[in-house]
Design a protein around this motif. Structure first.
Motif, PDB file in Angstrom:
ATOM      1  N   ARG A 157       0.882  -1.167  -0.058  1.00  0.00           N
ATOM      2  CA  ARG A 157       0.120  -0.001  -0.069  1.00  0.00           C
ATOM      3  C   ARG A 157       0.746   1.293  -0.081  1.00  0.00           C
ATOM      4  NH1 ARG A 157      -5.316   1.166   3.550  1.00  0.00           N
ATOM      5  NH2 ARG A 157      -5.825   3.142   2.892  1.00  0.00           N
ATOM      6  N   THR A 216       2.106   5.148  -0.460  1.00  0.00           N
ATOM      7  CA  THR A 216       1.704   6.643  -0.061  1.00  0.00           C
ATOM      8  C   THR A 216       2.503   7.796  -0.799  1.00  0.00           C
ATOM      9  OG1 THR A 216       3.023   6.743   2.060  1.00  0.00           O
ATOM     10  CG2 THR A 216       0.450   5.974   1.922  1.00  0.00           C
ATOM     11  N   THR A 245       4.611  11.086  -1.549  1.00  0.00           N
ATOM     12  CA  THR A 245       5.717  11.551  -1.265  1.00  0.00           C
ATOM     13  C   THR A 245       6.466  12.968  -1.788  1.00  0.00           C
ATOM     14  OG1 THR A 245       7.959  10.989  -0.348  1.00  0.00           O
ATOM     15  CG2 THR A 245       7.588  10.383  -2.501  1.00  0.00           C
ATOM     16  N   ALA A 274      -0.681   5.261  -5.863  1.00  0.00           N
ATOM     17  CA  ALA A 274      -0.606   5.502  -4.294  1.00  0.00           C
ATOM     18  C   ALA A 274      -1.664   6.640  -3.794  1.00  0.00           C
ATOM     19  CB  ALA A 274       0.694   6.386  -3.909  1.00  0.00           C
ATOM     20  N   GLU A 275      -1.823   6.409  -2.346  1.00  0.00           N
ATOM     21  CA  GLU A 275      -2.763   7.341  -1.780  1.00  0.00           C
ATOM     22  C   GLU A 275      -2.049   8.545  -1.478  1.00  0.00           C
ATOM     23  OE1 GLU A 275      -6.061   7.002  -1.049  1.00  0.00           O
ATOM     24  OE2 GLU A 275      -6.184   5.207  -2.116  1.00  0.00           O
ATOM     25  N   GLY A 276      -2.697   9.727  -1.690  1.00  0.00           N
ATOM     26  CA  GLY A 276      -2.098  11.371  -1.327  1.00  0.00           C
ATOM     27  C   GLY A 276      -1.266  11.507  -2.338  1.00  0.00           C
ATOM     28  N   THR A 287       1.938  13.255  -4.454  1.00  0.00           N
ATOM     29  CA  THR A 287       3.355  13.359  -4.647  1.00  0.00           C
ATOM     30  C   THR A 287       3.824  14.592  -5.617  1.00  0.00           C
ATOM     31  OG1 THR A 287       3.433  10.921  -4.791  1.00  0.00           O
ATOM     32  CG2 THR A 287       5.153  11.845  -5.829  1.00  0.00           C
ATOM     33  N   GLY A 329      -4.618   7.873  -5.895  1.00  0.00           N
ATOM     34  CA  GLY A 329      -5.762   7.262  -5.545  1.00  0.00           C
ATOM     35  C   GLY A 329      -6.838   6.999  -6.178  1.00  0.00           C
TER      36      GLY A 329
END
Length: 428
Positions: A298, A300, A302, A326-328, A330, A372
Protein backbone atom coordinates in the motif's frame (compact mmCIF):
# COMPACT_ATOMS: atom_id res chain seq x y z
CA UNK A 1 4.23 -1.65 -33.27
CA UNK A 2 1.29 -1.60 -30.85
CA UNK A 3 1.18 -3.69 -27.68
CA UNK A 4 -1.97 -4.26 -25.63
CA UNK A 5 -1.68 -4.57 -21.86
CA UNK A 6 -4.51 -6.20 -19.91
CA UNK A 7 -4.99 -5.75 -16.16
CA UNK A 8 -3.56 -8.66 -14.17
CA UNK A 9 -4.75 -10.45 -11.06
CA UNK A 10 -1.21 -10.47 -9.67
CA UNK A 11 2.47 -10.91 -10.57
CA UNK A 12 4.65 -13.87 -9.59
CA UNK A 13 8.12 -15.05 -10.51
CA UNK A 14 11.79 -14.28 -10.97
CA UNK A 15 13.26 -11.82 -13.43
CA UNK A 16 16.74 -11.30 -14.88
CA UNK A 17 16.88 -7.85 -16.48
CA UNK A 18 19.37 -6.98 -19.24
CA UNK A 19 22.83 -5.69 -18.48
CA UNK A 20 23.25 -2.13 -17.27
CA UNK A 21 23.19 0.31 -20.19
CA UNK A 22 25.56 2.85 -18.61
CA UNK A 23 28.14 0.21 -17.72
CA UNK A 24 27.89 -1.50 -21.13
CA UNK A 25 28.64 1.78 -22.91
CA UNK A 26 31.63 2.56 -20.71
CA UNK A 27 33.11 -0.94 -20.86
CA UNK A 28 33.35 -0.76 -24.66
CA UNK A 29 34.83 2.75 -24.64
CA UNK A 30 37.45 2.08 -21.98
CA UNK A 31 38.21 -1.33 -23.48
CA UNK A 32 38.97 0.47 -26.75
CA UNK A 33 41.37 2.89 -25.00
CA UNK A 34 43.13 0.17 -23.01
CA UNK A 35 46.04 -2.00 -24.03
CA UNK A 36 45.07 -5.64 -24.52
CA UNK A 37 41.79 -7.47 -24.66
CA UNK A 38 38.63 -6.63 -22.72
CA UNK A 39 35.94 -9.31 -22.37
CA UNK A 40 32.47 -8.04 -21.44
CA UNK A 41 29.87 -10.53 -20.18
CA UNK A 42 26.12 -9.81 -19.99
CA UNK A 43 26.48 -6.84 -22.35
CA UNK A 44 23.25 -5.01 -23.16
CA UNK A 45 22.53 -5.58 -26.84
CA UNK A 46 20.08 -2.70 -27.00
CA UNK A 47 20.10 -0.12 -29.77
CA UNK A 48 21.97 2.52 -27.76
CA UNK A 49 24.86 0.26 -26.76
CA UNK A 50 25.07 -1.10 -30.30
CA UNK A 51 25.53 2.52 -31.38
CA UNK A 52 28.59 2.71 -29.15
CA UNK A 53 30.01 -0.45 -30.73
CA UNK A 54 29.36 0.96 -34.20
CA UNK A 55 31.06 4.26 -33.39
CA UNK A 56 34.13 2.63 -31.82
CA UNK A 57 34.45 0.32 -34.82
CA UNK A 58 34.42 3.44 -36.95
CA UNK A 59 37.49 4.57 -35.00
CA UNK A 60 39.40 1.42 -35.94
CA UNK A 61 38.61 -0.73 -32.90
CA UNK A 62 38.10 -4.46 -33.48
CA UNK A 63 35.01 -5.62 -31.58
CA UNK A 64 33.46 -9.09 -31.82
CA UNK A 65 30.24 -10.42 -30.29
CA UNK A 66 29.32 -13.97 -29.28
CA UNK A 67 26.06 -14.55 -27.41
CA UNK A 68 25.93 -12.00 -24.58
CA UNK A 69 29.71 -11.51 -24.69
CA UNK A 70 31.56 -8.64 -26.34
CA UNK A 71 35.32 -8.78 -26.91
CA UNK A 72 37.17 -5.51 -27.49
CA UNK A 73 40.71 -5.50 -28.84
CA UNK A 74 42.07 -2.37 -27.22
CA UNK A 75 44.18 0.03 -29.26
CA UNK A 76 45.70 1.95 -26.36
CA UNK A 77 45.22 5.58 -25.42
CA UNK A 78 46.83 6.86 -28.62
CA UNK A 79 45.70 4.12 -31.00
CA UNK A 80 42.35 5.29 -32.37
CA UNK A 81 42.20 6.02 -36.10
CA UNK A 82 40.67 8.98 -37.88
CA UNK A 83 37.29 7.80 -39.22
CA UNK A 84 36.74 7.82 -42.98
CA UNK A 85 33.01 8.50 -42.56
CA UNK A 86 30.59 10.30 -40.26
CA UNK A 87 30.14 8.55 -36.89
CA UNK A 88 26.47 7.83 -36.11
CA UNK A 89 25.41 7.68 -32.44
CA UNK A 90 21.81 6.78 -33.33
CA UNK A 91 19.50 7.77 -30.47
CA UNK A 92 22.17 7.49 -27.79
CA UNK A 93 23.03 10.64 -25.88
CA UNK A 94 25.55 8.68 -23.80
CA UNK A 95 27.38 7.61 -26.95
CA UNK A 96 27.48 11.10 -28.40
CA UNK A 97 28.54 12.97 -25.28
CA UNK A 98 31.09 10.47 -23.97
CA UNK A 99 32.63 9.80 -27.38
CA UNK A 100 32.90 13.58 -27.87
CA UNK A 101 35.21 13.58 -24.85
CA UNK A 102 37.33 10.82 -26.38
CA UNK A 103 37.45 12.51 -29.79
CA UNK A 104 38.47 15.79 -28.16
CA UNK A 105 41.67 14.09 -27.03
CA UNK A 106 42.62 12.64 -30.41
CA UNK A 107 44.63 14.64 -32.99
CA UNK A 108 42.38 14.05 -35.97
CA UNK A 109 39.13 15.29 -37.52
CA UNK A 110 35.79 13.58 -37.00
CA UNK A 111 32.08 14.28 -37.35
CA UNK A 112 29.59 12.86 -34.87
CA UNK A 113 25.85 12.82 -35.54
CA UNK A 114 22.69 10.98 -34.48
CA UNK A 115 19.04 10.51 -35.32
CA UNK A 116 16.49 13.32 -35.40
CA UNK A 117 15.76 13.06 -31.68
CA UNK A 118 19.42 13.16 -30.67
CA UNK A 119 20.10 16.11 -32.97
CA UNK A 120 17.58 18.09 -30.91
CA UNK A 121 19.24 17.36 -27.56
CA UNK A 122 21.52 20.01 -26.00
CA UNK A 123 25.25 19.65 -26.64
CA UNK A 124 26.64 22.98 -25.41
CA UNK A 125 26.98 21.42 -21.97
CA UNK A 126 29.80 19.18 -23.26
CA UNK A 127 31.12 21.44 -26.02
CA UNK A 128 31.94 24.26 -23.60
CA UNK A 129 34.27 22.31 -21.26
CA UNK A 130 35.89 20.38 -24.12
CA UNK A 131 36.74 23.60 -25.96
CA UNK A 132 38.06 25.02 -22.68
CA UNK A 133 40.46 22.07 -22.69
CA UNK A 134 41.65 22.96 -26.20
CA UNK A 135 39.49 20.95 -28.60
CA UNK A 136 38.01 22.63 -31.65
CA UNK A 137 34.32 21.81 -31.99
CA UNK A 138 31.77 23.20 -34.44
CA UNK A 139 28.10 22.40 -34.08
CA UNK A 140 24.75 23.30 -35.55
CA UNK A 141 22.66 26.28 -34.37
CA UNK A 142 25.55 28.29 -33.02
CA UNK A 143 27.20 25.40 -31.26
CA UNK A 144 24.06 24.03 -29.61
CA UNK A 145 23.18 20.80 -31.44
CA UNK A 146 24.69 17.89 -33.36
CA UNK A 147 26.20 17.14 -35.78
CA UNK A 148 29.51 17.88 -34.03
CA UNK A 149 32.65 18.47 -36.10
CA UNK A 150 35.64 17.84 -33.82
CA UNK A 151 39.35 18.52 -34.29
CA UNK A 152 40.97 17.14 -31.18
CA UNK A 153 44.39 16.80 -29.59
CA UNK A 154 46.69 18.96 -27.52
CA UNK A 155 44.36 19.08 -24.52
CA UNK A 156 45.20 20.83 -21.28
CA UNK A 157 44.00 19.75 -17.86
CA UNK A 158 41.28 21.94 -16.34
CA UNK A 159 39.14 22.35 -13.26
CA UNK A 160 35.58 22.69 -14.51
CA UNK A 161 32.53 23.61 -12.45
CA UNK A 162 29.53 22.13 -14.21
CA UNK A 163 26.21 23.99 -14.04
CA UNK A 164 24.33 20.66 -14.16
CA UNK A 165 24.66 17.40 -12.26
CA UNK A 166 25.05 15.14 -15.29
CA UNK A 167 27.01 11.91 -15.54
CA UNK A 168 27.29 12.38 -19.30
CA UNK A 169 28.87 15.83 -18.94
CA UNK A 170 31.17 14.68 -16.14
CA UNK A 171 32.19 11.56 -18.05
CA UNK A 172 32.95 13.47 -21.26
CA UNK A 173 35.34 15.72 -19.35
CA UNK A 174 36.98 12.86 -17.44
CA UNK A 175 37.49 10.86 -20.65
CA UNK A 176 39.02 13.92 -22.32
CA UNK A 177 41.19 14.33 -19.22
CA UNK A 178 42.82 10.97 -19.95
CA UNK A 179 44.60 12.67 -22.88
CA UNK A 180 45.78 15.77 -20.96
CA UNK A 181 48.91 16.19 -18.85
CA UNK A 182 48.14 16.44 -15.15
CA UNK A 183 44.88 16.31 -13.20
CA UNK A 184 41.49 17.21 -14.68
CA UNK A 185 38.75 18.00 -12.15
CA UNK A 186 34.98 18.21 -12.48
CA UNK A 187 32.85 19.84 -9.77
CA UNK A 188 29.10 19.21 -9.94
CA UNK A 189 26.22 20.96 -8.16
CA UNK A 190 25.00 17.49 -7.12
CA UNK A 191 26.83 14.19 -7.47
CA UNK A 192 25.73 12.22 -10.53
CA UNK A 193 26.13 8.48 -11.14
CA UNK A 194 29.74 7.38 -10.78
CA UNK A 195 30.12 4.42 -13.15
CA UNK A 196 32.86 6.20 -15.14
CA UNK A 197 35.00 6.84 -12.06
CA UNK A 198 34.63 3.26 -10.86
CA UNK A 199 35.48 1.79 -14.24
CA UNK A 200 38.42 4.12 -14.80
CA UNK A 201 39.92 2.83 -11.54
CA UNK A 202 39.19 -0.76 -12.56
CA UNK A 203 41.12 -0.25 -15.81
CA UNK A 204 44.07 1.31 -13.96
CA UNK A 205 43.54 5.09 -14.01
CA UNK A 206 44.20 7.26 -10.99
CA UNK A 207 40.91 8.79 -9.87
CA UNK A 208 40.08 10.66 -6.68
CA UNK A 209 36.54 11.58 -5.68
CA UNK A 210 35.18 13.51 -2.72
CA UNK A 211 31.54 14.53 -2.69
CA UNK A 212 30.75 16.40 -5.87
CA UNK A 213 34.41 16.77 -6.87
CA UNK A 214 36.13 14.19 -9.11
CA UNK A 215 39.71 14.26 -10.46
CA UNK A 216 41.39 12.04 -13.04
CA UNK A 217 45.10 12.08 -13.87
CA UNK A 218 46.01 12.10 -17.54
CA UNK A 219 48.07 9.66 -19.58
CA UNK A 220 47.27 6.56 -17.50
CA UNK A 221 48.37 3.03 -18.32
CA UNK A 222 44.98 1.42 -19.02
CA UNK A 223 44.86 -2.38 -19.23
CA UNK A 224 42.17 -4.59 -20.72
CA UNK A 225 39.92 -6.28 -18.17
CA UNK A 226 37.18 -8.86 -17.73
CA UNK A 227 33.85 -7.15 -17.05
CA UNK A 228 30.57 -8.71 -15.95
CA UNK A 229 27.80 -6.17 -16.44
CA UNK A 230 25.20 -6.26 -13.64
CA UNK A 231 21.49 -6.01 -14.38
CA UNK A 232 20.33 -2.47 -15.08
CA UNK A 233 18.48 -0.97 -12.11
CA UNK A 234 16.67 1.41 -14.47
CA UNK A 235 15.19 -1.64 -16.21
CA UNK A 236 14.58 -3.38 -12.90
CA UNK A 237 12.53 -0.43 -11.64
CA UNK A 238 9.70 -1.19 -14.06
CA UNK A 239 9.23 -4.58 -12.38
CA UNK A 240 9.80 -3.18 -8.88
CA UNK A 241 7.09 -0.57 -9.39
CA UNK A 242 4.85 -3.21 -10.98
CA UNK A 243 5.43 -5.53 -8.03
CA UNK A 244 4.76 -2.76 -5.51
CA UNK A 245 1.53 -1.58 -7.17
CA UNK A 246 -0.14 -4.89 -8.09
CA UNK A 247 -1.96 -6.44 -5.10
CA UNK A 248 -0.50 -9.75 -3.93
CA UNK A 249 2.54 -9.53 -6.19
CA UNK A 250 5.80 -11.26 -5.23
CA UNK A 251 8.80 -10.81 -7.53
CA UNK A 252 12.56 -11.29 -7.30
CA UNK A 253 14.81 -9.43 -9.73
CA UNK A 254 18.25 -11.04 -9.84
CA UNK A 255 21.78 -9.60 -10.08
CA UNK A 256 20.82 -5.93 -10.17
CA UNK A 257 23.43 -3.20 -9.90
CA UNK A 258 22.78 -1.27 -6.68
CA UNK A 259 25.39 1.46 -7.07
CA UNK A 260 24.38 4.10 -4.47
CA UNK A 261 24.42 6.82 -7.15
CA UNK A 262 21.68 4.88 -8.99
CA UNK A 263 19.39 3.72 -6.18
CA UNK A 264 17.47 6.94 -5.58
CA UNK A 265 14.33 5.44 -7.11
CA UNK A 266 14.65 2.39 -4.85
CA UNK A 267 14.90 4.70 -1.83
CA UNK A 268 11.84 6.70 -2.92
CA UNK A 269 9.77 3.58 -3.60
CA UNK A 270 10.67 2.28 -0.12
CA UNK A 271 9.79 5.67 1.37
CA UNK A 272 6.37 5.38 -0.31
CA UNK A 273 5.79 2.14 1.58
CA UNK A 274 6.96 -0.54 -0.85
CA UNK A 275 8.02 -3.83 0.74
CA UNK A 276 11.52 -4.28 -0.71
CA UNK A 277 14.42 -6.52 0.35
CA UNK A 278 18.00 -6.63 -0.93
CA UNK A 279 19.30 -10.19 -0.98
CA UNK A 280 22.71 -11.79 -1.66
CA UNK A 281 24.77 -8.57 -1.83
CA UNK A 282 28.19 -8.75 -3.53
CA UNK A 283 30.62 -6.69 -5.58
CA UNK A 284 31.50 -7.31 -9.24
CA UNK A 285 34.26 -5.36 -11.04
CA UNK A 286 33.90 -2.46 -8.60
CA UNK A 287 30.08 -2.30 -8.70
CA UNK A 288 27.73 -3.42 -5.88
CA UNK A 289 25.14 -6.02 -6.96
CA UNK A 290 22.18 -7.69 -5.22
CA UNK A 291 18.93 -9.57 -5.83
CA UNK A 292 15.85 -7.42 -5.09
CA UNK A 293 12.56 -8.81 -3.81
CA UNK A 294 9.36 -6.74 -3.97
CA UNK A 295 5.85 -7.52 -2.81
CA UNK A 296 2.53 -5.81 -3.39
CA UNK A 297 2.23 -2.89 -0.99
CA UNK A 298 0.00 0.00 0.00
CA UNK A 299 1.81 3.09 -1.24
CA UNK A 300 1.53 6.70 -0.09
CA UNK A 301 2.56 9.91 -1.80
CA UNK A 302 5.89 11.64 -1.16
CA UNK A 303 8.10 14.55 -2.22
CA UNK A 304 10.89 14.02 -4.74
CA UNK A 305 13.39 16.80 -5.36
CA UNK A 306 16.74 18.34 -4.54
CA UNK A 307 19.98 16.38 -4.48
CA UNK A 308 18.31 12.99 -5.06
CA UNK A 309 17.15 13.92 -8.57
CA UNK A 310 20.40 12.94 -10.39
CA UNK A 311 20.15 9.52 -8.71
CA UNK A 312 16.72 8.76 -10.21
CA UNK A 313 16.26 11.02 -13.23
CA UNK A 314 15.70 8.10 -15.62
CA UNK A 315 13.25 6.39 -13.27
CA UNK A 316 10.91 9.34 -12.72
CA UNK A 317 8.42 8.27 -15.42
CA UNK A 318 7.76 4.91 -13.76
CA UNK A 319 7.83 6.45 -10.28
CA UNK A 320 5.04 8.70 -11.54
CA UNK A 321 3.02 5.53 -12.18
CA UNK A 322 3.58 4.48 -8.57
CA UNK A 323 2.50 7.95 -7.44
CA UNK A 324 -0.70 7.75 -9.48
CA UNK A 325 -1.64 4.48 -7.75
CA UNK A 326 -0.56 5.65 -4.28
CA UNK A 327 -2.79 7.39 -1.76
CA UNK A 328 -2.10 11.09 -1.28
CA UNK A 329 -0.05 13.68 -3.11
CA UNK A 330 3.36 13.27 -4.73
CA UNK A 331 5.36 16.35 -5.74
CA UNK A 332 8.26 16.03 -8.20
CA UNK A 333 10.43 19.13 -8.55
CA UNK A 334 13.96 20.18 -9.59
CA UNK A 335 13.66 17.76 -12.52
CA UNK A 336 13.70 20.14 -15.51
CA UNK A 337 16.40 17.89 -17.02
CA UNK A 338 13.53 15.52 -17.92
CA UNK A 339 12.59 17.92 -20.71
CA UNK A 340 15.91 17.18 -22.47
CA UNK A 341 15.70 13.39 -22.72
CA UNK A 342 14.57 11.28 -25.69
CA UNK A 343 11.36 13.28 -25.46
CA UNK A 344 10.08 15.96 -23.08
CA UNK A 345 9.37 13.43 -20.35
CA UNK A 346 7.52 15.89 -18.13
CA UNK A 347 4.99 16.63 -20.87
CA UNK A 348 4.87 12.96 -21.89
CA UNK A 349 4.23 11.67 -18.34
CA UNK A 350 1.46 14.21 -17.88
CA UNK A 351 -0.20 13.30 -21.19
CA UNK A 352 -0.03 9.53 -20.63
CA UNK A 353 -1.24 9.52 -17.02
CA UNK A 354 -3.93 12.12 -17.64
CA UNK A 355 -5.28 9.96 -20.48
CA UNK A 356 -5.50 7.12 -17.94
CA UNK A 357 -7.59 9.18 -15.48
CA UNK A 358 -4.77 10.27 -13.16
CA UNK A 359 -4.98 13.65 -11.43
CA UNK A 360 -1.68 15.19 -12.54
CA UNK A 361 -0.55 18.81 -12.85
CA UNK A 362 2.39 19.83 -15.02
CA UNK A 363 5.05 22.13 -13.58
CA UNK A 364 8.10 23.65 -15.33
CA UNK A 365 10.48 21.36 -13.41
CA UNK A 366 8.23 18.41 -12.65
CA UNK A 367 4.65 17.58 -11.77
CA UNK A 368 2.17 17.09 -8.94
CA UNK A 369 0.19 13.86 -8.77
CA UNK A 370 -2.82 13.45 -6.51
CA UNK A 371 -3.03 9.70 -6.26
CA UNK A 372 -5.74 7.27 -5.38
CA UNK A 373 -7.87 7.37 -8.52
CA UNK A 374 -8.43 4.08 -10.31
CA UNK A 375 -6.53 4.23 -13.57
CA UNK A 376 -8.40 3.30 -16.71
CA UNK A 377 -7.03 1.79 -19.87
CA UNK A 378 -6.23 4.14 -22.73
CA UNK A 379 -4.34 4.39 -25.98
CA UNK A 380 -0.93 5.77 -25.00
CA UNK A 381 1.79 7.18 -27.27
CA UNK A 382 5.34 6.12 -26.44
CA UNK A 383 6.72 9.30 -28.06
CA UNK A 384 9.47 7.05 -29.38
CA UNK A 385 10.85 6.91 -25.82
CA UNK A 386 11.61 3.48 -24.37
CA UNK A 387 11.04 4.54 -20.78
CA UNK A 388 7.66 6.06 -21.60
CA UNK A 389 6.56 2.88 -23.41
CA UNK A 390 7.48 0.67 -20.46
CA UNK A 391 5.97 3.07 -17.91
CA UNK A 392 2.66 3.08 -19.77
CA UNK A 393 2.71 -0.72 -19.79
CA UNK A 394 3.26 -0.85 -16.01
CA UNK A 395 0.37 1.59 -15.52
CA UNK A 396 -1.83 -0.69 -17.60
CA UNK A 397 -1.36 -3.61 -15.19
CA UNK A 398 -3.65 -2.05 -12.56
CA UNK A 399 -5.91 -0.07 -14.91
CA UNK A 400 -9.55 -0.81 -15.58
CA UNK A 401 -9.75 -2.11 -19.15
CA UNK A 402 -7.08 -2.56 -21.80
CA UNK A 403 -4.16 -0.22 -22.42
CA UNK A 404 -2.57 0.07 -25.85
CA UNK A 405 1.01 1.32 -26.16
CA UNK A 406 1.72 2.80 -29.59
CA UNK A 407 5.28 2.82 -30.93
CA UNK A 408 6.24 0.08 -28.47
CA UNK A 409 9.17 -1.05 -30.65
CA UNK A 410 11.27 1.69 -29.03
CA UNK A 411 11.85 -0.61 -26.02
CA UNK A 412 14.64 -2.17 -28.09
CA UNK A 413 16.81 0.78 -27.03
CA UNK A 414 17.28 -0.64 -23.52
CA UNK A 415 15.12 -3.76 -23.04
CA UNK A 416 14.34 -5.65 -26.25
CA UNK A 417 12.47 -8.48 -24.46
CA UNK A 418 10.54 -6.32 -22.00
CA UNK A 419 7.04 -7.36 -23.05
CA UNK A 420 7.94 -11.07 -23.11
CA UNK A 421 9.31 -10.78 -19.58
CA UNK A 422 6.21 -8.93 -18.41
CA UNK A 423 3.96 -11.64 -19.85
CA UNK A 424 5.99 -14.37 -18.16
CA UNK A 425 5.26 -13.05 -14.64
CA UNK A 426 1.64 -11.98 -15.20
CA UNK A 427 -1.09 -14.02 -13.52
CA UNK A 428 -4.52 -13.45 -15.08
Amino acid sequence: MEVTIKPVRTLRGEVQVPGDKSISHRAVMLGALADGETKIENFLFGADCLSTIRVMRGLGVRITTVGKRVVVQGRGLEGLQEPDNVLDAGNSGTTMRLVAGILAGNPFFSVLTGDGSLRRRPMKRVIRPLTDMGAQIAARAGGAYAPLAIKGGGLRAVEYTSPVGSAQVKSAILLAGLFADGPTTVIEPAQSRDHTERMLRYFGARVEAAGTRVTVWGKPDLRGQKITVPGDISSAMFFLVAGATVPGADLVVHNVGVNPTRTGALDVLTQMGAEIELLNPKEINGEPVADIRVRGSRLTGTEIGGSIIPYLIDELPVLAVAAAVAEGETVVQDAAELRHKETDRIAAVVQVLRSMNADIEERPDGFIIRGGRRLRGAVCDSFGDHRMAMSAAVAGLTAYGETTVKGAECVKISYPNFFDTLNSISVS
